[in-house]
Design a protein around this motif. Structure first.
Motif, PDB file in Angstrom:
ATOM      1  N   THR A   1      23.817  27.991  26.846  1.00  0.00           N
ATOM      2  CA  THR A   1      23.439  29.400  26.786  1.00  0.00           C
ATOM      3  C   THR A   1      22.623  29.662  25.528  1.00  0.00           C
ATOM      4  O   THR A   1      22.693  28.909  24.546  1.00  0.00           O
ATOM      5  CB  THR A   1      24.683  30.305  26.790  1.00  0.00           C
ATOM      6  OG1 THR A   1      25.465  30.032  25.622  1.00  0.00           O
ATOM      7  CG2 THR A   1      25.516  30.079  28.042  1.00  0.00           C
TER       8      THR A   1
ATOM      9  N   ASN B   1      21.332  32.820  22.710  1.00  0.00           N
ATOM     10  CA  ASN B   1      21.582  34.163  22.211  1.00  0.00           C
ATOM     11  C   ASN B   1      20.353  35.030  22.457  1.00  0.00           C
ATOM     12  O   ASN B   1      19.236  34.521  22.633  1.00  0.00           O
ATOM     13  CB  ASN B   1      21.913  34.113  20.724  1.00  0.00           C
ATOM     14  CG  ASN B   1      22.640  35.359  20.264  1.00  0.00           C
ATOM     15  OD1 ASN B   1      22.799  36.318  21.013  1.00  0.00           O
ATOM     16  ND2 ASN B   1      23.065  35.365  19.018  1.00  0.00           N
TER      17      ASN B   1
ATOM     18  N   GLU C   1      17.467  34.150  19.169  1.00  0.00           N
ATOM     19  CA  GLU C   1      17.908  32.776  18.930  1.00  0.00           C
ATOM     20  C   GLU C   1      17.050  32.099  17.888  1.00  0.00           C
ATOM     21  O   GLU C   1      15.853  32.411  17.732  1.00  0.00           O
ATOM     22  CB  GLU C   1      17.849  31.994  20.245  1.00  0.00           C
ATOM     23  CG  GLU C   1      18.432  30.600  20.208  1.00  0.00           C
ATOM     24  CD  GLU C   1      19.905  30.596  19.867  1.00  0.00           C
ATOM     25  OE1 GLU C   1      20.205  30.422  18.657  1.00  0.00           O
ATOM     26  OE2 GLU C   1      20.744  30.793  20.777  1.00  0.00           O
TER      27      GLU C   1
ATOM     28  N   ASN D   1      24.189  38.106  24.854  1.00  0.00           N
ATOM     29  CA  ASN D   1      24.206  38.861  23.597  1.00  0.00           C
ATOM     30  C   ASN D   1      25.592  38.752  22.964  1.00  0.00           C
ATOM     31  O   ASN D   1      26.595  39.129  23.576  1.00  0.00           O
ATOM     32  CB  ASN D   1      23.866  40.331  23.840  1.00  0.00           C
ATOM     33  CG  ASN D   1      22.375  40.549  23.992  1.00  0.00           C
ATOM     34  OD1 ASN D   1      21.576  39.728  23.549  1.00  0.00           O
ATOM     35  ND2 ASN D   1      21.995  41.661  24.616  1.00  0.00           N
ATOM     36  N   GLU D   2      25.622  38.236  21.778  1.00  0.00           N
ATOM     37  CA  GLU D   2      26.876  38.085  21.053  1.00  0.00           C
ATOM     38  C   GLU D   2      26.821  38.931  19.783  1.00  0.00           C
ATOM     39  O   GLU D   2      25.750  39.355  19.350  1.00  0.00           O
ATOM     40  CB  GLU D   2      27.116  36.617  20.724  1.00  0.00           C
ATOM     41  CG  GLU D   2      27.271  35.735  21.971  1.00  0.00           C
ATOM     42  CD  GLU D   2      27.618  34.312  21.629  1.00  0.00           C
ATOM     43  OE1 GLU D   2      27.707  34.009  20.416  1.00  0.00           O
ATOM     44  OE2 GLU D   2      27.799  33.507  22.555  1.00  0.00           O
TER      45      GLU D   2
ATOM     46  N   PRO E   1      30.738  39.431  23.721  1.00  0.00           N
ATOM     47  CA  PRO E   1      29.709  38.692  24.471  1.00  0.00           C
ATOM     48  C   PRO E   1      29.393  39.348  25.812  1.00  0.00           C
ATOM     49  O   PRO E   1      30.292  39.633  26.607  1.00  0.00           O
ATOM     50  CB  PRO E   1      30.343  37.309  24.652  1.00  0.00           C
ATOM     51  CG  PRO E   1      31.309  37.185  23.530  1.00  0.00           C
ATOM     52  CD  PRO E   1      31.860  38.561  23.313  1.00  0.00           C
TER      53      PRO E   1
ATOM     54  N   TYR F   1      13.398  32.781  13.817  1.00  0.00           N
ATOM     55  CA  TYR F   1      14.054  33.349  14.998  1.00  0.00           C
ATOM     56  C   TYR F   1      12.998  33.866  15.976  1.00  0.00           C
ATOM     57  O   TYR F   1      11.874  34.200  15.598  1.00  0.00           O
ATOM     58  CB  TYR F   1      14.994  34.491  14.607  1.00  0.00           C
ATOM     59  CG  TYR F   1      16.160  34.055  13.749  1.00  0.00           C
ATOM     60  CD1 TYR F   1      17.379  33.726  14.318  1.00  0.00           C
ATOM     61  CD2 TYR F   1      16.036  33.978  12.357  1.00  0.00           C
ATOM     62  CE1 TYR F   1      18.455  33.324  13.535  1.00  0.00           C
ATOM     63  CE2 TYR F   1      17.100  33.575  11.563  1.00  0.00           C
ATOM     64  CZ  TYR F   1      18.311  33.246  12.166  1.00  0.00           C
ATOM     65  OH  TYR F   1      19.372  32.843  11.388  1.00  0.00           O
TER      66      TYR F   1
END
Length: 579
Positions: free
Chosen positions: A394, A396, A399, A420-421, A428, A492
């Motif tokens: 997975t 984010n 990321e 989305n965390e 999550p 990022y």
């Protein structure tokens, strides 16, 4: 012709060819999965319509064999395509009939006119037709079984390099040439019929009465079949009023030769198809049955040849509606419809008891994850969660570039869930799905940020919708083609604007059979598997077409091999399996 039409459609569906400078901007609207599938389906329909002058048969063949599901838009598009093919073909035929095309237009089209206004059959002929279909189904199943073995052998040879492919094709060509030239010497000569509709013996490259080694006034019936094109050979076999033209020994030799040569010739590096060789083989089989029946049937030998071709086609191809219409358009005889339907249904039913159709066998040999029309019985005993395997990769919502590069280089997955965390969300949450090609396009654009922030409008404006359109079938860019500095790997990238926020999802407790129906009818490539209970990860796996393959499912659950939840099918003797 089917492959040619599909290839042209695929070329248009990917926007043309940049390599050969054949690109058009307006074709970019077709660069998506659904339109490309529709174009390829219509292209295959055009191929059948052009080869057999059967526009309706081409439409039905594409829908029955090529399309995963029927849509009204697809039907009228394919119908429009075959109608245009029929009109253009008719125009070229009229032009070539004036003699301005040389050898073109002289037998190059597969059109077997066996129109007869006096086709008569009675109830006493039905048992013979049923036997013809039954034996045709057995022959078709045997043909598919042997062809699968030969293709497996050829794949081992072809893996050893290009020189082996060329040597194999040369050996097959030499063997075929020597065999076909030597076989007519075993046939005896026959006197030319007094009522022959053409010169006998025939002089030239076409004709029904080849002289070969015979004296003047005689012809060799086996040479008349072998030294003609497949089109002319089928016309000879389908012709009415020619019951005494062939000897039974010549037909036995011709049938056996066509049966095995069409098997060993397929799979080598030459553009050889199966449709016409199967028609030739089936026509010779039907003609032989007609000779064996003799005066016990009201059907003429040409009609037996047509029904024999239908039974052998039904036993190998396993399509019914499209084959019935194609053969009716070929023979131009609607009176054959009842007998044709019976023969096709019987041959398909018998052959299905042994193995799959020839196209499915070839796709399985190539490893294509093709989904069947129906679910296997054991799929009703499994859930989606039983076949989804990990580990799940997975990403984010925002990321790190290094993590994306690492995942792309170490996996071959085509899609990745975006979750989305915290701190992007309280807990999550599944945001969507992003494709590998879109990730590579993002990394190429280098829209990186030193901080995990959302992407602003200026950075988003660097991309257009065409950048993320489906790529063609040529060179596909890899993550290894892009170089990154150490500084870039620590930056990022915001994935939210490029993620499909509404992907198809299935609950892990859904029946595998029900998921198969969803995949086939909607044309899915991925489906995210979500948990039934909360408190777990928002996504537990990705369901793909490979998860429905029997090899994958039965490997995970070998007990299903011994269960009663499987389709009943007869097996060939073990002596043939060891081949």
């Amino acid at each position: 012709m089917v492959h040619t039409g599909a290839c042209i459609a695929s070329l248009l569906g990917q926007g043309g060819s940049k390599k050969y400078h054949l690109t058009w901007k307006w074709l970019r609207y077709f660069k998506n999965d659904r339109d490309r599938r529709d174009l390829i389906t219509s292209g295959s329909a055009a191929g059948i319509a052009a080869a057999f002058r059967a526009p309706v048969g081409g439409l039905l063949f594409a829908l029955e064999e090529m399309a995963s599901w029927w849509r009204s838009a697809l039907i009228w598009r394919a119908f429009f395509t075959t109608a245009v093919v029929a009109i253009i073909l008719r125009a070229f035929i009229d032009f070539c009939l004036s003699g301005k095309c040389g050898l073109f237009g002289k037998g190059g089209l597969i059109m077997y006119d066996v129109t007869s206004t006096d086709v008569m059959y009675h109830l006493s002929d039905v048992p013979t037709v049923l036997v013809l279909g039954f034996v045709g189904g057995l022959l078709g199943a045997s043909y598919n079984f042997l062809l699968a073995k030969v293709l497996r052998l050829y794949s081992l040879i072809n893996e050893k390099g290009a020189i082996n492919k060329i040597l194999l094709a040369c050996w097959i060509s030499i063997f075929t040439s020597c065999l076909l030239f030597g076989l007519p010497w075993f046939a005896s000569c026959k006197a030319c019929p007094a009522d022959a509709g053409e010169a006998c013996p025939t002089i030239g490259r076409s004709g029904n009465y080849k002289k070969f080694q015979c004296n003047y006034g005689e012809y060799n019936d086996l040479a008349s079949l072998i030294f003609n094109t497949n089109d002319d050979a089928i016309k000879n076999l389908f012709s009415k009023g020619t019951d005494s033209e062939f000897q039974w020994s010549s037909l036995v030799i011709f049938f056996t030769t066509c049966f095995f040569l069409s098997i060993v010739s397929y799979g080598v590096i030459v553009p050889a198809g199966l449709f016409v060789p199967v028609i030739v083989t089936g026509a010779s089989y039907g003609r032989l049955v007609g000779m064996l029946m003799g005066s016990h049937s009201n059907l003429n030998h040409g009609l037996f040849a047509v029904l024999g071709a239908a039974s052998f086609l039904g036993g190998t191809m396993r399509t019914t509606v499209s084959l019935c219409v194609i053969l009716l358009e070929l023979t131009n005889n609607l009176l054959l419809l009842p007998l044709m339907m019976v023969v096709l249904l019987i041959s398909k039913t018998v052959a299905d008891a042994f193995n799959d159709n020839i196209y499915d066998i070839i796709m399985k040999a190539k490893g294509f994850p093709y989904l069947e029309n129906h679910a296997e019985p054991y799929m009703r005993q499994l859930t989606v969660g039983d076949v989804v395997t990990g580990p799940l990769q997975t990403l984010n919502g925002i990321e790190k570039v290094g993590n994306i590069v690492h995942i792309l280089r170490n996996t071959r997955h085509n899609g990745f869930p975006v979750v989305n965390e915290p701190p992007l969300s309280i807990s999550p949450v599944l945001f969507g799905l992003i494709l590998r090609t879109h990730l590579i396009e993002l990394l190429k654009g280098r829209v990186f940020s030193p901080n995990p922030d959302y992407m602003d409008g200026d950075m988003l404006g660097q991309f257009s919708a065409n950048d993320f359109a489906k790529k063609g079938s040529g060179h596909v860019e890899s993550i290894d083609d892009i170089e990154f500095s150490e500084e870039e790997l620590e930056m990022y990238v915001d994935l939210h604007p490029f993620t499909n926020a509404s992907p198809y999802t299935v609950v892990e407790t859904m029946s595998l059979a029900k998921a198969l129906v969803l995949f086939r009818e909607v044309g899915l490539r991925h489906a995210l598997v979500i948990p039934k209970l909360s408190g777990r990860s928002p996504v537990v796996g990705i369901l793909t077409r490979h998860d429905f393959m029997p090899e994958h499912t039965l490997n995970l659950h070998p007990s299903l091999l011994r269960s009663r939840w499987k389709r009943l099918r007869f097996q060939f003797p073990s002596i043939f399996k060891s081949f």
